[in-house]
Design a protein around this motif. Sequence first.
Motif, PDB file in Angstrom:
ATOM      1  N   LYS A   1      -7.557   3.242 -11.006  1.00  0.00           N
ATOM      2  CA  LYS A   1      -6.171   3.682 -10.870  1.00  0.00           C
ATOM      3  C   LYS A   1      -5.398   2.702  -9.972  1.00  0.00           C
ATOM      4  N   LEU A   2      -6.060   2.295  -8.904  1.00  0.00           N
ATOM      5  CA  LEU A   2      -5.455   1.355  -7.975  1.00  0.00           C
ATOM      6  C   LEU A   2      -5.189   0.027  -8.686  1.00  0.00           C
TER       7      LEU A   2
ATOM      8  N   ILE B   1       3.644  -6.799   6.109  1.00  0.00           N
ATOM      9  CA  ILE B   1       3.999  -7.292   4.775  1.00  0.00           C
ATOM     10  C   ILE B   1       3.615  -6.274   3.708  1.00  0.00           C
ATOM     11  N   MET B   2       2.398  -5.707   3.854  1.00  0.00           N
ATOM     12  CA  MET B   2       1.893  -4.818   2.804  1.00  0.00           C
ATOM     13  C   MET B   2       2.316  -3.359   2.979  1.00  0.00           C
TER      14      MET B   2
ATOM     15  N   HIS C   1       0.822  -1.224   0.000  1.00  0.00           N
ATOM     16  CA  HIS C   1       0.000   0.000   0.000  1.00  0.00           C
ATOM     17  C   HIS C   1       0.851   1.267   0.000  1.00  0.00           C
TER      18      HIS C   1
ATOM     19  N   GLY D   1     -10.830   5.939  -8.911  1.00  0.00           N
ATOM     20  CA  GLY D   1      -9.778   5.584  -7.950  1.00  0.00           C
ATOM     21  C   GLY D   1      -9.501   4.098  -7.962  1.00  0.00           C
TER      22      GLY D   1
ATOM     23  N   ILE E   1       1.790   3.480  -1.882  1.00  0.00           N
ATOM     24  CA  ILE E   1       1.612   4.025  -3.222  1.00  0.00           C
ATOM     25  C   ILE E   1       2.082   5.459  -3.352  1.00  0.00           C
ATOM     26  N   GLN E   2       2.392   6.101  -2.219  1.00  0.00           N
ATOM     27  CA  GLN E   2       2.803   7.502  -2.346  1.00  0.00           C
ATOM     28  C   GLN E   2       4.315   7.695  -2.327  1.00  0.00           C
TER      29      GLN E   2
END
Lengths: 353, 353
Positions: free
Chosen positions: A282-283, A226-227, A138, A279, A140-141
Amino acid sequence: MMKNDKYTIVLDAMGGDSAPGITVHGAAQATLESPLHILLVGDKEALQKELHKHKYNSAQIEIVHSPDVITMEDNPKSAIEQKPEASIVLATKLVAEGKGDALVSAGSTGAVILSAAKYINRILGVHKTALAAIYPTHNIQNRKDIFSLLLDVGANIHNSHHDLVHFAYMGATYAREIKKIESPTIGLLNIGAEEYKGGEKLSQTYAILKSLSELNFIGNIEGNQIMHGLADVVVTEGLTGNIALKVMEGMASSVKHLGKIAYKQNVLWKMGLIMLSGGIKKLNSVTDYEEYGGAPIFGFEKMIIKCHGRSTHKAIKNALKFAAKSVRDDIPGQISRYIADYEYNHAVNDLEL
Amino acid sequence: MMKNDKYTIVLDAMGGDSAPGITVHGAAQATLESPLHILLVGDKEALQKELHKHKYNSAQIEIVHSPDVITMEDNPKSAIEQKPEASIVLATKLVAEGKGDALVSAGSTGAVILSAAKYINRILGVHKTALAAIYPTHNIQNRKDIFSLLLDVGANIHNSHHDLVHFAYMGATYAREIKKIESPTIGLLNIGAEEYKGGEKLSQTYAILKSLSELNFIGNIEGNQIMHGLADVVVTEGLTGNIALKVMEGMASSVKHLGKIAYKQNVLWKMGLIMLSGGIKKLNSVTDYEEYGGAPIFGFEKMIIKCHGRSTHKAIKNALKFAAKSVRDDIPGQISRYIADYEYNHAVNDLEL
């Protein structure tokens, strides 16, 4: 045959839920985008028929006939013996004999691994090969590449601390060469952060990984981390890796399932989901497994990519290109050198652990 | 002391991130809703101060002074020895001495388990106790109760096939008595559906569970099936259970994290999320851990409930009521009878496995 390219990738064209349609389509596309050479292994007539449906560079594709196929219903272990002419067996043999540089298959994971184990040499010093899953985090930024690597996810059940250290080298090699991460971070999947956690095997592994200056070991990673994407490579035994990976997959499909229920139950929720669809798309695009094509199997002298049974032609195409890249960067050779050095330097120390 | 009730629950009032405020609040509330008797163990002055803030039934609450506390920073193993007056240690001793029927704590999991292991007898025949997690499945349409039970989630690292069978009995007893499921379904966490999967230990466990007519064993459950809710009870070793549970928790918080990013990035997404908020609230309410209060620890002669460190007063209150219910239904006694029967019937067979 005209060989106007550097690398020959052998594709088990009969493996996968929609083979040979999808596999041939992916191979055809790959020849238009990349100079790699492809050996398509499968039923000659069926493959030719499929090939005719697509544009492709004929100098880069060759069909090798196989009259048989191992299906998902077969027991992989006995099928490897009873179907010596099956596409995955012939494909593996071609690679073993040096007629191909790497193997790609979307067939039964068990059959791919067992066939490879039977015909292709393991890297010297490697006791256990590893199936590695590329999964989206996660993060993503903060990262260009939101994917991390988890291994082993099911080539084995249990592993020794030796195996786990080897897995760290395998993952680090992949992350450095394919993902171009200079000093990839390595985490050890465990039940707590402390060095002593998780029993003798994991604490031994921790101590060894910490001592290896060539690996950027960041310590234990718990299940919920993990994520987060802090570790580029997460190392674990086959049983735990398989369960962790499938829980992630299951949770993702649970979220989709709940979304579908919400969509049907209430107009406001339906509108909300429609507004969010941009969204979600995009994800999906940044977490798209198709971009990566498949799961590498490390530890053999030749590179093997296992694609998902439900692979699209795009996933197959990308797996073929990924395989070619792995050959170009000599991933097996690099893993081999890493492990030879480690075994040489640490074999004596390790005896004293 | 006046004892106008049936069950005495001992509460480690100093355990938890917001103790003793939250714990005392939860205990006070419990006395208004239920006839249980509570022993509050902790700093007398602090507890009295907190008690004055709430309405409660004074005949049902008694304070037992403890001058010390084991914090999350302490090493649980050495803290149990070095802080013999800590609230969790005194609380455990009260239960061990028969002054209480069950123990509730929101303190350090390690300290709770180790303190119990030191002072409270294990059920005869039980080698390993189990920490059980109650988790929400996505089966929100087809079941009244969407929760399943996963055990062990970290009281142990590794377990024998004996332990795993015992865990199945523990979980089945809980599901039958507390959740009132007549014939609870039992699954074995594994890497595939087939009986032979997962190595010797898991296939042995499979064979035994299949042979036990008093258990409704439905076979192996893969990681992605945990949240389907097909199994009321999922049995696994501590290491795998801990990782599976934390991956679920991590995925859930990843979804929230991505939601927050979406909320900030785009007005349309923000509106969509607002429209969905009713659904998210509804989902939160049916998956609310507060309703269950805590994770039962099975295998001791007395019932122990471990609450989350971040428990609210509602979670504490429900854990106290859950503990009282467990005493009323004699969960430890039922587990004990189950395991005694199993050991008697299968000890000989098992030697031949």
